[in-house]
Design a protein around this motif. Structure first.
Motif, short mmCIF file in Angstrom:
data_model
loop_
_atom_site.label_atom_id
_atom_site.label_comp_id
_atom_site.label_asym_id
_atom_site.label_seq_id
_atom_site.Cartn_x
_atom_site.Cartn_y
_atom_site.Cartn_z
N ALA A 253 0.86 -1.18 0.00
CA ALA A 253 0.00 0.00 0.00
C ALA A 253 0.90 1.24 0.00
N PRO A 254 1.01 1.96 -1.11
CA PRO A 254 1.86 3.15 -1.17
C PRO A 254 1.45 4.19 -0.13
N THR A 255 2.43 4.93 0.38
CA THR A 255 2.18 5.88 1.47
C THR A 255 2.64 7.30 1.13
N SER A 256 3.01 7.55 -0.13
CA SER A 256 3.54 8.87 -0.47
C SER A 256 2.46 9.92 -0.45
N GLY A 257 2.85 11.14 -0.13
CA GLY A 257 1.90 12.23 -0.08
C GLY A 257 2.54 13.48 0.49
N SER A 258 1.74 14.53 0.65
CA SER A 258 2.28 15.84 1.03
C SER A 258 2.16 16.15 2.51
N TRP A 259 1.45 15.33 3.27
CA TRP A 259 1.32 15.68 4.68
C TRP A 259 2.54 15.16 5.43
N TYR A 260 2.59 15.42 6.76
CA TYR A 260 3.85 15.27 7.48
C TYR A 260 4.13 13.86 7.99
N SER A 261 3.48 12.84 7.44
CA SER A 261 3.80 11.47 7.79
C SER A 261 3.35 10.57 6.65
N ASN A 262 3.39 9.26 6.86
CA ASN A 262 2.94 8.34 5.83
C ASN A 262 1.43 8.43 5.64
N SER A 263 0.99 8.50 4.40
CA SER A 263 -0.44 8.51 4.11
C SER A 263 -0.98 7.08 4.21
N MET A 264 -2.09 6.90 4.91
CA MET A 264 -2.55 5.56 5.27
C MET A 264 -3.86 5.17 4.61
N ALA A 265 -4.37 5.95 3.69
CA ALA A 265 -5.68 5.66 3.10
C ALA A 265 -5.69 4.31 2.39
N ALA A 266 -4.61 3.99 1.66
CA ALA A 266 -4.56 2.71 0.93
C ALA A 266 -4.55 1.54 1.91
N PHE A 267 -3.90 1.70 3.07
CA PHE A 267 -3.92 0.67 4.10
C PHE A 267 -5.35 0.43 4.56
N LEU A 268 -6.07 1.52 4.80
CA LEU A 268 -7.44 1.43 5.31
C LEU A 268 -8.35 0.75 4.30
#
Length: 304
Positions: A253-268
């Motif tokens: 599940a990729p986690t790249s994004g602009s906020w200050y930590s790993n993006s977790m939407a794909a995990f969810l």
């Protein structure tokens, strides 16, 4: 073609691609984009594929094709090299470097006007959508079916993740626990993971969740479980992840994004997909458990 494991190996792969008569066929624009990326590893480590494509003057699809030609399964695996490099350089700057994308180094009076909430939220939503799309693109239907079967039939299911991944682990534990017995987070907080692993046997399942920068405890839990023939399912950000190295089944599940930590939407989304399939296959038994759960909620509400 073997996947480069370090930035030095990636640089050698780039030099090969630039040589005349190279077997790696990459267009001039893509090569120029790759050269730019190699010159700014800090930005590559934390930025989304869309923003990097914009900075290098190519399409996101061009970058996706480029990293596959270099031997990577997808962009997240390519990006992991840069994250590891950044972690080795300074393990404490992962979050602040990500947050720096939204901040300006200029004095306040000279800073650019703040972006609107709609623009910021729209950018994050687009990045999360791209992460979800990449996750779905690389799903293996057979692996999904085998994983769902394990989550249904295993005598015990334990879930482990730290920091942000703890929220995902807790969510999976709650959702799966609504459908079947003996599901919990691995180990009591005061007892440690070794104590939790002593309760597990070969037919049990441990789900480990984590993304770069990885925690030693999560890697150790996966390794210890694998060494004792416990089935390990890894939900992580790359096939190069140390969690994937210990797992029987791996989901990316990729986690790249602009906020200050790993993006977790794909995990969810992946977790919810698992649960939908588990509930569908359990059929009436899942429905009865959910009805019992509802009855207990009603009983508690009546008592209040």
């Amino acid at each position: 073609m073997n996947t480069p494991r370090t930035l030095e190996e990636l640089k050698r792969r780039l030099h090969l691609a630039q040589a005349s008569g190279s077997e790696i066929k990459i267009g001039q624009r893509a090569l120029a984009a790759l050269s730019q990326l190699m010159d700014q590893p800090e930005e590559v480590a934390v930025a989304s594929i869309s923003s990097l494509a914009e900075r290098t003057g190519v399409n996101a699809s061009t970058l996706s094709r480029l990293v596959r030609k270099l031997g990577f399964a997808h962009f997240a695996e390519f990006q992991l090299l840069f994250r590891k490099q950044m972690a080795r350089r300074d393990r404490t700057r992962f979050y602040s470097d990500l947050a720096g994308q939204f901040l300006s180094d200029q004095p306040q009076q000279e800073a650019e006007p703040a972006r609107s909430p709609q623009l910021v939220m729209g950018q994050l939503a687009q990045e999360e959508s791209q992460n979800i799309a990449q996750m779905l693109q690389h799903l293996d239907a057979q692996v999904v079916e085998q994983t769902v079967a394990l989550l249904i039939r295993a005598p015990r299911v334990r879930v482990y993740g730290l920091r942000q991944a703890h929220a995902m682990a807790n969510y999976l534990t709650y959702a799966l626990g609504m459908l079947r017995d003996d599901v919990s987070l691995l180990g009591h907080p005061h007892h440690g993971i070794a104590h939790g692993l002593t309760e597990m046997e070969a037919e049990d399942v441990l789900v480990v969740i984590g993304a770069a920068p990885y925690t030693r405890a999560t890697i150790a839990a996966a390794r210890m479980a694998a060494n004792h023939q416990v089935q390990v399912i890894a939900l992580t950000d790359s096939h190069g992840s140390p969690l994937a190295a210990e797992a029987n089944y791996t989901f990316i599940a990729p986690t790249s994004g602009s906020w200050y930590s790993n993006s977790m939407a794909a995990f969810l989304v992946l977790i919810e997909g698992w649960m939908a399939l588990v509930a569908s296959q359990l059929g009436r038994s899942a429905l009865l458990r959910l009805k019992r759960h509802e009855a207990l909620i009603d009983e508690l509400n009546h008592e209040l």
